[in-house]
Scaffold this active site. Structure first.
Site, PDB file in Angstrom:
ATOM      1  N   LYS A   1       4.195  -1.975  -4.079  1.00 55.72           N
ATOM      2  CA  LYS A   1       4.886  -0.539  -3.936  1.00 55.72           C
ATOM      3  C   LYS A   1       6.267  -0.602  -4.467  1.00 55.72           C
ATOM      4  O   LYS A   1       6.812   0.392  -4.883  1.00 55.72           O
ATOM      5  CB  LYS A   1       5.142  -0.484  -2.407  1.00 55.72           C
ATOM      6  CG  LYS A   1       3.921   0.127  -1.830  1.00 55.72           C
ATOM      7  CD  LYS A   1       3.959   0.958  -0.783  1.00 55.72           C
ATOM      8  CE  LYS A   1       2.682   1.911  -0.361  1.00 55.72           C
ATOM      9  NZ  LYS A   1       2.573   2.389   1.138  1.00 55.72           N
TER      10      LYS A   1
ATOM     11  N   LYS B   1      -8.108   0.459  -6.481  1.00 51.71           N
ATOM     12  CA  LYS B   1      -8.400   0.920  -5.149  1.00 51.71           C
ATOM     13  C   LYS B   1      -8.167   2.721  -5.139  1.00 51.71           C
ATOM     14  O   LYS B   1      -7.207   3.140  -5.728  1.00 51.71           O
ATOM     15  CB  LYS B   1      -7.336   0.738  -4.006  1.00 51.71           C
ATOM     16  CG  LYS B   1      -7.726   0.875  -2.521  1.00 51.71           C
ATOM     17  CD  LYS B   1      -6.605   0.304  -1.786  1.00 51.71           C
ATOM     18  CE  LYS B   1      -5.409   1.288  -1.707  1.00 51.71           C
ATOM     19  NZ  LYS B   1      -4.425   1.030  -0.553  1.00 51.71           N
TER      20      LYS B   1
ATOM     21  N   LYS C   1      -4.480   7.673  -2.043  1.00 51.74           N
ATOM     22  CA  LYS C   1      -3.948   9.047  -1.954  1.00 51.74           C
ATOM     23  C   LYS C   1      -2.712   9.469  -2.905  1.00 51.74           C
ATOM     24  O   LYS C   1      -2.390  10.456  -3.247  1.00 51.74           O
ATOM     25  CB  LYS C   1      -3.591   9.267  -0.567  1.00 51.74           C
ATOM     26  CG  LYS C   1      -2.537   8.753   0.174  1.00 51.74           C
ATOM     27  CD  LYS C   1      -2.471   9.180   1.695  1.00 51.74           C
ATOM     28  CE  LYS C   1      -3.187   8.494   2.823  1.00 51.74           C
ATOM     29  NZ  LYS C   1      -2.797   8.672   4.091  1.00 51.74           N
TER      30      LYS C   1
END
Ligand code: TYM
Length: 331
Positions: free
Chosen positions: A116, A198, A201
């Site tokens: 992140k 992965k 969203k």
């Protein structure tokens, strides 16, 4: 420590944006199936969501929409406790205490933090770094035995367990040590455009992710565009991250058919035919959820009533644990 009749399950999901097929197969579907056997507590982790900058109005709407959506997916507020993390203040209170019992070194090893902070270079905030302490607080407040999550969250459950263990050895038995429950199948649904990554969203390529609320045409389009390799037989190859493996896993999770049954069903049929069937299976699964969602999202009174009641129940339980912890550390 309190003795409970049933084992306790806790899990949560961030309400940022719309939930994906990955969230459904890796988490929500399994939550739904655990509600009878366990004392289940589920939350929308809105405090975790703000570690990435959110638009306030959008966040509020997303919380309501996701609350309705997960009920539509089969989470039953009458059976389990389904609440919104920020409504139960004990989560932030315990998170601070756990911050003071977590080492910078162990937080630096978290792969989600590393990923992140690469994705959000303009906002590498302290919350992103201490994210696992808040997650540990979520879990430990409810004397949780099991935490059903997808594979990407396993490391976070393990650090929660380490924090609990350290706390117990410093202050005496305080926390139950939680265990992650990772599904055998569907623990990591991959991006439809890049099977090495992965399904997420927040992916920039919309075709890589199927959302639970996607309409049939869009699901067909996305599955048709999913990458597959140059071969054409529907066969699962162990230890490989191929697009066809990913589609076989998705189809197997939804239909409960084994890989062998799938291989036999699609022998000599080619990828085009298989992809149509995968799309059909997803559409069938999601269309009934979408119908329920359309009704629920209009029923604001019902949603509010469920939220209030679960906040009350969760707060009651969490404040008992928090008092126990305050006592142990001399607050
Ligand atoms: P979140 O919101 O990213 O994801 C929610 C759940 O969905 C699973 N998941 C997947 N499973 C399979 N394939 C995928 N592609 C996929 N993408 C997501 C995740 O593993 C997760 O189980 N930090 C957590 C939320 C959280 C939490 C907690 C979880 C907050 N507090 C306490 C457990 C316990 C998160 O961001 O999940």
């Amino acid at each position: 420590m309190i003795k409970y009749k049933k084992k306790i399950v806790f899990s949560a999901i961030q309400p940022s944006g719309n939930a994906t097929l990955g969230n459904y197969l890796g988490a929500i579907k399994n939550w739904r199936d655990m509600q009878d056997e366990y004392d289940c507590i589920f939350a929308l982790a809105d405090l975790h969501a703000i570690t990435v900058r959110q638009k306030p109005k959008e966040l509020k709407e997303n919380v309501i929409r996701n609350y309705a959506l997960f009920i539509a997916c089969g989470i039953e507020p009458e059976k389990c406790n389904f609440f919104i993390q920020s409504h139960v203040t004990a989560h932030s209170q315990l998170a601070w205490i756990l911050n003071c019992h977590t080492q910078i070194g162990e937080l630096s090893r978290m792969t989600q933090f590393k990923d992140k902070s690469k994705q959000h270079t303009e906002n590498i905030n302290a919350g992103l770094f201490t994210y696992p302490c808040l997650m540990a607080a979520d879990i430990l407040l409810y004397d949780t035995n099991f935490v059903p999550v997808g594979r990407d969250q396993k490391q976070h459950v393990e650090i929660a367990r380490n924090i609990a263990q350290r706390f117990n050895s410093t202050y005496g038995e305080t926390f139950i040590l939680p265990e992650p429950l990772i599904p055998k199948l569907g623990a990591k649904i991959m991006s439809l455009k890049n099977p090495e990554k992965k399904m997420s969203k927040s992916s920039l390529d919309e075709d890589s992710t199927i959302f639970i609320l996607d309409k049939p045409d869009l699901i067909i389009k996305k599955i048709k565009r999913a990458v597959t390799d140059s071969e054409s037989s529907v066969k699962f190859t162990e230890n490989e991250t191929t697009g066809i493996n990913n589609l076989i896993v998705i189809y197997s999770c939804i239909t409960n058919k084994t890989f062998l049954e799938i291989e036999i069903e699609f022998e000599n049929k080619g990828y085009g035919f298989f992809k149509n069937k995968v799309a059909e299976a997803i559409i069938e699964k999601f269309s009934s959820i979408q119908k329920k969602f359309d009704l629920l999202i209009k029923d604001k009174d019902f949603l509010e009533k469920c939220q209030k009641e679960s906040t009350r129940k969760a707060s009651e339980k969490a404040s008992i644990t928090l008092s126990r912890i305050y006592e142990k550390i001399g607050l």
